[in-house]
Design a protein around this motif. Structure first.
Motif, mmCIF file in Angstrom:
data_model
loop_
_atom_site.group_PDB
_atom_site.id
_atom_site.type_symbol
_atom_site.label_atom_id
_atom_site.label_comp_id
_atom_site.label_asym_id
_atom_site.label_seq_id
_atom_site.Cartn_x
_atom_site.Cartn_y
_atom_site.Cartn_z
ATOM 1 N N ILE A 146 0.837 -1.206 0.000
ATOM 2 C CA ILE A 146 0.000 0.000 0.000
ATOM 3 C C ILE A 146 0.868 1.250 0.000
ATOM 4 O O ILE A 146 0.598 2.215 -0.719
ATOM 5 C CB ILE A 146 -0.945 -0.002 1.220
ATOM 6 C CG1 ILE A 146 -1.866 -1.223 1.168
ATOM 7 C CG2 ILE A 146 -1.769 1.271 1.271
ATOM 8 C CD1 ILE A 146 -2.716 -1.406 2.411
ATOM 9 N N LEU A 209 -6.927 -6.957 -0.485
ATOM 10 C CA LEU A 209 -6.568 -5.569 -0.761
ATOM 11 C C LEU A 209 -5.583 -5.411 -1.906
ATOM 12 O O LEU A 209 -5.623 -4.413 -2.625
ATOM 13 C CB LEU A 209 -5.972 -4.918 0.501
ATOM 14 C CG LEU A 209 -6.908 -4.738 1.692
ATOM 15 C CD1 LEU A 209 -6.152 -4.156 2.880
ATOM 16 C CD2 LEU A 209 -8.085 -3.846 1.325
ATOM 17 N N THR A 213 -4.816 -2.197 -4.864
ATOM 18 C CA THR A 213 -3.669 -1.295 -4.765
ATOM 19 C C THR A 213 -2.707 -1.489 -5.928
ATOM 20 O O THR A 213 -2.068 -0.533 -6.379
ATOM 21 C CB THR A 213 -2.918 -1.522 -3.443
ATOM 22 O OG1 THR A 213 -2.462 -2.883 -3.384
ATOM 23 C CG2 THR A 213 -3.829 -1.271 -2.256
#
Length: 216
Positions: A146, A209, A213
């Motif tokens: 991230i 996630l 990203t």
């Protein structure tokens, strides 16, 4: 599976060619443990021994894993055509874990030589260390994936990483202290399972996630 193995091999080759980061981590590790030894003269209680070991391992893991995706910036678009996001992140997770596990073993060896060896139940201590390494490496790999998209990477690593590693760190420290206090597996079975569950949650969250990203 072949692509995942290739990605792991690629990370190994990159780190082997760029030996400065590895040398810096080993120097940081050895100097930190030696400074600890000089400060305490090698005589510490079990509680302090345990706390210092995990503190050293924590900061070493930050330096070791935070670079996971920073070195990938120039290869980002190339990977889009070769691998799926799940393959990329799985390769990173496996390599980060193996990398941190090797550092942990080296750290433990140096630490035991200089600070004494209160470990009685080696298999249980190593099991807890492996689960702790899985949690730390997975958490910092996720945060690194991230943070490398942002302009303030170091700040984002600290802000995002701290809340994630707290449960892993608390459980690992508590488990290892009980192991050093002669607890057997049946007495800390619940804590071991909880630590394993936290590791699984972090890995699952990483897989959820990362595709977003990576393509942003």
């Amino acid at each position: 599976m072949q692509r995942i193995i290739s990605l792991i091999h690629k990370d190994f080759i990159v780190d082997w060619r760029q030996q400065n980061p590895i040398s810096g981590i080993l120097l940081y590790l050895a100097s930190t443990i030696f400074a600890t030894y000089m400060a305490f003269k090698g005589f510490v209680s079990v509680e302090v021994w345990n706390a210092l070991f995990w503190i050293i391992l924590l900061f070493t893991s930050i330096n070791a894993i935070s670079k996971s995706f920073i070195q990938e910036e120039r290869r980002t678009h190339y990977y889009f055509y070769l691998c799926r996001p799940s393959e990329i992140i799985l390769g990173k997770l496996i390599y980060s874990f193996l990398y941190l596990l090797c550092i942990s073993v080296i750290s433990l060896l140096i630490y035991v030589v200089l600070m004494g060896n209160p470990i009685i139940n080696y298999p249980l201590f190593i099991l807890n260390l492996v689960l702790g390494c899985i949690g730390l490496s997975s958490a910092f790999t996720m945060v690194s994936s991230i943070a490398f998209r942002t302009s303030n990477r170091s700040i984002m690593m600290a802000v995002l990483g701290f809340p994630v590693i707290i449960p892993v760190l608390i459980l690992s420290i508590n488990n290892s202290f009980k192991i050093l206090d002669s607890y057997v597996f049946t007495q800390i079975q619940g804590n071991i399972i909880t630590l394993f569950s936290v590791d699984v949650i972090i890995i699952a969250l990483t897989f959820v996630l990362f595709p977003f990203t990576w393509k942003s």
